[in-house]
Enzyme design. Structure first.
Site: not given
Ligand code: NAD
Length: 580
Positions: A266, A436
């Site tokens: 991330d 998502n």
């Protein structure tokens, strides 16, 4: 005599709170434990709570610190299940599981492993996003290592404070957490959740897992204004100071945990590709958002090829989103086509990528390096009807894709018009809206099935219920990275690979596609069920270890790979303790 695990997983002296052993006379597995009393009860890696036996209570000085009844793990699971059932929100369930993990890791892993389908979304995506958002408000106990700009010059010392001897590190700089952006110190929920999945999926022992947050500040104004924010309260470090910070971190990791597998997680688009490229030849490391996502996506495509008995190199792919996931998937599809004999140019010509400005075309202003890789040559679309920008619908109408990937983070962008335009040109449209969390998904599976009169093969990133259409049931496979990264980690660790190659990810994708049984394929799913995570991880680990040797980044294995995997995959159960 040290047991077999310790050969794979040497525990450094300064981290020694126990050693795994096998009694040479009885063959009993036990741990030689160095802690005692209340300290032992507070160590989540060693705590058994009410399950400490009478002998252990006597010998470790915990008699009187626990109620009288000695519980089996099954009895403890009943109690934990009752407490879990009282939580009426997903965030409440996430907090409860986190506190169980911080109290008794064996019980936590046993509980979650018995309810994988239900609890994976609670400890990881999508609910973990909520936990990250509220991190400073729900914080209970620290876990892992936080490094801040204040630690410059002493990262080795800080990493030496680690409570575990890391075999796998998951590190984030918190800039682009799932689909919800910069979460500052709250991003730590991601490495913690991801490492829990390494343990649940591939059985990597929790004492080998280290979550790390590079807390280099945040540009999230809400966090900077929040009076209880727990992170480094400064704007994000950028430019050279940022790169120097990361460089010191990697050097410190190599020094404190030589041979460790480092997973980048991330990071922002401007840092993720550069970190991966800079360090993938320095230590075994990979980026799950780029490579793990790609392997999962390619595996889904391979599953669809199996289902339809078609060839990958004949497909035309439109990728909505040209960020970490989009470019990663495009790279791996091209690599898979090349492994099947296509030329690099032919493979690239089957793939169209789009970003928020439409089709990515070479020569378009402001394209960064990773987008350029799959930019369409203007000549290739010379015959297209187009203006300066080619929007999504026009790309679908003119490229006539057989496969559509959604990795844009934009909810609902696979509209009825787009999907019907695609379905006009192909009998079995393969549609993978992977964004998502659930609310960001590009389309609802039931709409996709309806708009294509039941012809679509659909897989999503977040979990969705089965769809019923025209008397048939459609299982919506979840292209969850959890099917890949734990196995890649385990395969890398057991083979002691020095690097993680692209080939190891292709091997992972192929192995995962092989795990999907015919029963699942027949109801339209190109992925296994989440509760098959262990089986998938093992198959992936096996393929990855073999490919590491074939790619020359690991030595030929001195022993049988299956036996090595058997004893490397930890199962959450109590073993007897003996005093050191
Ligand atoms: P990213 O920020 O790196 O990339 C997003 C890309 O989408 C960018 O190229 C952006 O320009 C593009 N985009 C934004 N709006 C668009 C629009 N309207 N039309 C077309 N393109 C648009 O993010 P990422 O890491 O690549 O992740 C993207 C999404 O994929 C996220 O929602 C993430 O949750 C999801 N994802 C899913 C899985 C999985 O299911 N296994 C794995 C990784 C990422």
């Amino acid at each position: 005599m040290p047991d077999q695990d310790s050969k794979v997983a040497p525990i450094l002296d300064h981290h020694l709170t126990y050693e795994r052993r096998v009694d040479p006379e009885t063959g009993e597995r036990y741990r030689l434990v160095y802690l005692e009393g209340a300290t032992l009860l507070r160590d989540p890696l060693l705590n058994k709570g009410t399950a400490f036996t009478a002998e252990e209570r006597a010998s470790f000085g915990v008699r009187g610190l626990l109620p009288a009844h000695i519980c089996s793990i099954e009895e403890q699971l009943v109690r934990v299940g009752e407490a879990y059932a009282t939580k009426d929100t997903n965030l409440g369930r996430n907090i409860y599981l986190a506190s169980l993990q911080d109290r008794n890791e064996t019980l936590f892993y046993r509980f979650v492993s018995e309810h994988l389908q239900e609890m994976t979304p609670i400890i990881y995506t999508p609910v973990v996003a909520e936990a990250c958002r509220h991190w400073s408000h729900i914080f209970r106990r620290p876990r892992g290592i936080y490094l801040t700009p204040g630690d410059r010059g002493r990262m080795v010392e800080v990493l030496q404070h680690s409570p575990v001897d890391a075999g796998v590190i998951v590190v984030t700089d918190n800039e682009r957490i799932l689909g919800i952006g910069d979460q500052g110190a709250g991003g730590m929920g991601i490495p913690i959740g991801k490492l829990a999945l390494y343990t649940l999926g591939a059985g990597i022992h929790p004492a080998r897992c280290l979550p790390v947050s590079l807390d280099v500040g945040t540009d999230n104004e809400d966090l900077l204004r929040d009076p209880v924010y727990l992170g480094w309260r400064e704007p994000r470090l950028r430019g050279d100071p940022y790169w120097e910070f990361v460089d010191e971190f990697v050097k410190a990791v190599c020094k404190v945990f030589p041979g460790v597998l480092l997973q980048w997680e991330d990071f922002g688009n401007n840092t993720s590709f550069r970190n991966l490229e800079t360090y993938r030849d320095v230590l075994p490391s990979f980026n799950d958002d780029i490579q793990g996502t790609a392997a999962v996506a390619v595996s889904g495509l391979m599953g669809a090829m199996r289902m339809l008995e078609r060839r990958l190199e004949d497909q035309t792919i439109v990728m909505l989103g040209a960020g970490s996931a989009g470019v990663g998937i495009a790279r791996q599809i091209a690599a898979a086509m090349q492994e099947q004999g296509a030329s690099a140019a032919a493979a690239r010509s089957r793939i169209y990528t789009l970003d928020s400005k439409g089709l990515v075309i070479r020569g378009r202003e402001g394209l960064n390096e990773h987008k350029l890789e799959f930019a369409v040559e203007p000549e290739r679309i010379a015959s297209w009807d187009k203006a300066d920008r080619v929007p999504f619908l026009d790309v679908v109408r003119q490229a006539k894709p057989t496969v559509l990937f959604g990795v844009s983070g934009q909810p609902g962008v696979f509209t009825e018009e787009i999907v019907r335009a695609m379905a006009k040109h192909t009998d079995r449209p393969m549609i993978f809206p992977l964004s998502n969390p659930t609310a960001n998904c590009e389309a609802r599976p039931e709409d996709l099935v309806r708009w294509t009169e039941g012809r679509a093969i659909v897989a999503t990133g977040s979990p969705f219920d089965d769809v019923f259409y025209d008397g048939r049931r459609y299982r919506i496979g979840q292209g969850n990275n959890v099917f890949v990264f734990p196995g890649v980690g385990l395969g890398t660790v057991v083979s002691q690979a020095r690097r993680v190659t692209d080939g190891m990810f292709l091997a992972a994708a192929q192995a995962l596609a092989g795990v999907v049984d015919d029963e699942l394929l027949n109801i339209g799913s190109v992925y296994p069920r989440i509760d098959q995570m262990r089986q998938a991880s093992r198959a992936v680990a096996r393929a990855v270890a073999e490919r590491a040797v074939a790619d020359g980044v690991a030595e030929p294995l001195a022993e049988d790979l299956d036996a090595l995997l058997d004893r490397s995959m930890w199962v959450a159960d109590y073993v007897p303790y003996r005093r050191a």
